[in-house]
Motif scaffolding. Sequence first.
Motif, PDB file in Angstrom:
ATOM      1  N   UNK A 540       0.797  -1.227   0.000  1.00 42.89           N
ATOM      2  CA  UNK A 540       0.000   0.000   0.000  1.00 42.89           C
ATOM      3  C   UNK A 540       0.828   1.275   0.000  1.00 42.89           C
ATOM      4  N   UNK A 541       2.107   1.201   0.392  1.00 45.13           N
ATOM      5  CA  UNK A 541       2.951   2.386   0.330  1.00 45.13           C
ATOM      6  C   UNK A 541       3.438   2.616  -1.096  1.00 45.13           C
ATOM      7  N   UNK A 542       3.964   1.590  -1.737  1.00 47.00           N
ATOM      8  CA  UNK A 542       4.417   1.749  -3.129  1.00 47.00           C
ATOM      9  C   UNK A 542       3.246   1.894  -4.091  1.00 47.00           C
ATOM     10  N   UNK A 543       2.051   1.470  -3.673  1.00 51.21           N
ATOM     11  CA  UNK A 543       0.870   1.680  -4.484  1.00 51.21           C
ATOM     12  C   UNK A 543       0.599   0.600  -5.500  1.00 51.21           C
ATOM     13  N   UNK A 544       1.434  -0.428  -5.568  1.00 54.41           N
ATOM     14  CA  UNK A 544       1.223  -1.521  -6.519  1.00 54.41           C
ATOM     15  C   UNK A 544       1.396  -2.851  -5.795  1.00 54.41           C
ATOM     16  N   UNK A 545       1.056  -3.917  -6.470  1.00 55.54           N
ATOM     17  CA  UNK A 545       1.169  -5.249  -5.890  1.00 55.54           C
ATOM     18  C   UNK A 545       2.551  -5.821  -6.128  1.00 55.54           C
ATOM     19  N   UNK A 546       2.897  -6.833  -5.326  1.00 55.02           N
ATOM     20  CA  UNK A 546       4.064  -7.671  -5.559  1.00 55.02           C
ATOM     21  C   UNK A 546       3.575  -9.071  -5.902  1.00 55.02           C
ATOM     22  N   UNK A 547       4.328  -9.789  -6.704  1.00 54.67           N
ATOM     23  CA  UNK A 547       3.880 -11.102  -7.164  1.00 54.67           C
ATOM     24  C   UNK A 547       4.577 -12.264  -6.480  1.00 54.67           C
ATOM     25  N   UNK A 548       5.797 -12.073  -5.981  1.00 51.99           N
ATOM     26  CA  UNK A 548       6.576 -13.189  -5.448  1.00 51.99           C
ATOM     27  C   UNK A 548       6.163 -13.495  -4.018  1.00 51.99           C
ATOM     28  N   UNK A 549       5.590 -14.677  -3.825  1.00 51.24           N
ATOM     29  CA  UNK A 549       5.079 -15.038  -2.514  1.00 51.24           C
ATOM     30  C   UNK A 549       6.141 -15.173  -1.446  1.00 51.24           C
ATOM     31  N   UNK A 550       7.357 -15.569  -1.836  1.00 55.23           N
ATOM     32  CA  UNK A 550       8.440 -15.732  -0.870  1.00 55.23           C
ATOM     33  C   UNK A 550       9.163 -14.420  -0.594  1.00 55.23           C
ATOM     34  N   UNK A 551       8.814 -13.383  -1.335  1.00 55.03           N
ATOM     35  CA  UNK A 551       9.414 -12.077  -1.115  1.00 55.03           C
ATOM     36  C   UNK A 551      10.573 -11.755  -2.026  1.00 55.03           C
ATOM     37  N   UNK A 552      11.033 -12.712  -2.824  1.00 54.23           N
ATOM     38  CA  UNK A 552      12.144 -12.463  -3.740  1.00 54.23           C
ATOM     39  C   UNK A 552      13.032 -13.679  -3.850  1.00 54.23           C
ATOM     40  N   UNK A 553      13.965 -13.600  -4.781  1.00 54.30           N
ATOM     41  CA  UNK A 553      14.931 -14.664  -4.969  1.00 54.30           C
ATOM     42  C   UNK A 553      16.178 -14.072  -5.614  1.00 54.30           C
ATOM     43  N   UNK A 554      17.144 -14.896  -5.839  1.00 58.30           N
ATOM     44  CA  UNK A 554      18.378 -14.448  -6.479  1.00 58.30           C
ATOM     45  C   UNK A 554      19.465 -14.144  -5.476  1.00 58.30           C
ATOM     46  N   UNK A 555      20.701 -14.071  -5.965  1.00 57.27           N
ATOM     47  CA  UNK A 555      21.869 -13.770  -5.146  1.00 57.27           C
ATOM     48  C   UNK A 555      22.692 -12.696  -5.834  1.00 57.27           C
ATOM     49  N   UNK A 556      23.541 -12.037  -5.060  1.00 57.42           N
ATOM     50  CA  UNK A 556      24.447 -11.052  -5.627  1.00 57.42           C
ATOM     51  C   UNK A 556      23.692  -9.932  -6.302  1.00 57.42           C
TER      52      UNK A 556
END
Length: 804
Positions: A540-556
């Motif tokens: 609600x602060x950024x005003x859009x949705x996020x799609x990744x249920x785990x909150x993100x992925x990737x390294x580096x």
Amino acid sequence: MARHQHRTAGPRFLFANRDGGTVLRYLIMLHLFAAAAVPAVGDERVCGARTADGVVSIGQGSYTTSLRSFDEQDHGPQFDVFVKEGLKAPLPTSDWWTTVLTERFSRNLFAFPLAFRCEETGLLVDRPGLLQKKDTIYSPFDADLCIGLQGHVFERADVADWGDFTVDVSFRGSPSFEATIGHGLPFVYAEFEAGVPEVRALGDAHVVVQHADGLLLRAGRQHYGLYVQGEGVRFDLTSWTAEKKIALPGCRYVAIAALPGSAAFSTWKSAAFQRVTGSRIDAVYDVQRGTVRTTYRLLTEPVRGPAGPAWLALMPHHYKRQGLPLSDDGYDSLRGRLRLLNASNFQTTLPFHGLLPSLPQPAGEQFEASHLQELVSAVAAEQPVFEASKDPEIRQIMERGSDVIVPQDTYFLGKQIAHIARLVSIAEQMGSERAKGRLLDALRDELTDWLTATPGEKDHYFYYDDRCGGLIGMNSSFFTYDYTDHHFHYGHFVYASAILAMHDETFLQDYGPMVELLIHDYASPNRDHPLFTWQRMMDPWEGHSWANGRGGWGDGLEDDGNDQESSSEAMHAWQAIALWGMVTGNRQLRDHGICGYVTEASAVREYYFDVDNDIYPPRRGDDPFQHEFVTLLSGGRASYPGYSSFPEYVFGIQYLPMTSGSLYLGYEPKAVRRQRENFLAENGGVETRWFDNMWMFEALADPSAVLRRYDESATIDRDGNSFATVYHWLHFFDGAGQVDTTVAAPWPWYGCFRRGDRLTVVAYNPRGQVVEIPFRRRDSGQPVLTLRVPGKSLHSQVVTIERD
């Protein structure tokens, strides 16, 4: 620091009574549904009666709390949860900080203006800059500071509590400490029960100024203010020269600020000692004014001295056209210029330009009703109506086998369900009762199958995961078992259910409660729902949705926080909630859907389409990034392309599914034309795939140009729209013109369109009696016309009106 604000009773968006149009039986069902929301065995909470094999009945629908009696290959989330003792489901997946929940520590957390990462040595703090690559603008995480305890390594970082745009993180050990971070906070706050707090610089740094209760540091390119509180606290700089460590014996409270300049070190001291205790965002739809008013609150209490205002770094969609008393100071960021506000709360007001369940019959000169009737009848006669996918490339992937794209899933099958639902109104307008009946029968059969869990079935049911608190549709694709993409998938089911319920009162009565569970899964308006977290997918602060249920992925460099590609599918999910509220008379869901729709549209305008050309760096000749918009938005990255390199997919993923809820894409026709020109340049010519999405978007600005190329020998994969929907859309805009936002009505279900001096006003009336809807100029309030709309009908009228 845990305050458990997230469990506070009461709604986030506006609660209101239900319209009288809702049938009595539906009200009774929902009353029983709410009364059944009580604890069951152990800590598991269900709504309704549960059988021995875990099936829970809700009206005539049902879901399962156990996979034991279903397909053995089905499963729930594939991650552990890390929460402070005492916190239980429902838990917020899919947020900007969710990797704190799903990882032993965390991945990179982009809050802006600061970024963070939880590690065994403590909380890493960064004020990220901006870099460009050929297809990416990103904020590399390169921490300046680390907050921890002297000589201590932590076991894990747990979620201790959360607010609407803040989170408390507990660094677990003996001793431990808690930190509060959040969107829009130039500060990070930490509290210590024991031990010696320590702040460590991770690169080039020096102490600029030292006061009794504060230090001004220069770390990398950023000035930081370090403010402390405690009995007998002092700064121990004995390890500074050799190891860049500052020990703080006696300290129990630390606030670190990323200062907009060194002069703020003294003037920001008061705000440093306003400890954050929570955060809250409330949005209200004002029907009479045709606006969504949102209030943002940072909740604080003074550590010492009097209570005072905080500092908030507002994003462009917060402050544009709002007249807020902003400071001249700010920060450059991946979301554009962040502007500072010396306050703990503020309000924004955004216009709402109406929603329609469908568009009326076209009136263009080239429109042939008989041909449209043939097109819709042909779809209704197909057998089978629903398949795993009608896209040949997708079907090949499914046949070869994939862990991501699977047959009979909630996404591709959900898209087909919604596609059939969009044809119902077209069949009705064409007087094709036989086609309409077949479409409704197909929808009813498919939706009731999905909304019912029967032991032994291998797909077409929903499983409730009691560890995080959410529904997982089987078959699960695109990682929905980890709560990814729930709004994308379930929005199709809610939308189709709303269309079916407009024509089928029995379906509404019997399966309405189960449909509302899907809404609460991906976007619950309730803070205290027993099964679901509030607003799972929405930031609600950024005003859009996020799609990744785990909150993100990737390294580096690829560890970019959460992400979302298809903003348009998120918008469709909001439209679906609003329409469901319309059909059921549920004003809470109606208003919740409208608030989400308006808010997300404002963020899409800025952070995906960059309509004003002021979010991303100007495209200069020697810059590596030369694109006009981005299609994959991440916490720390904005990319062109996203998950596909074909320009039709890069652009089209921000358009689909094209429905009557897609009119926000046409609010600024100049932006549509500019993006179309951008596509032609990127593609080297007109589209060769995804014709429905590309044609329908272009028609928002220039339908005649599309009609000159319109060709029914082209291949439409039909996971999107059929030629019946495309034909109807193109000819409607050819006759009515472009979306008009200068005329408004004190009514949710309307749309306005202008071609020259001819204004077409359209309104839908879900009530049983006639309504008279006044339309006025939005700026001056000057009357335009009053539209008389019969009950349960879509009605339009054309008037002559001068241009502004």
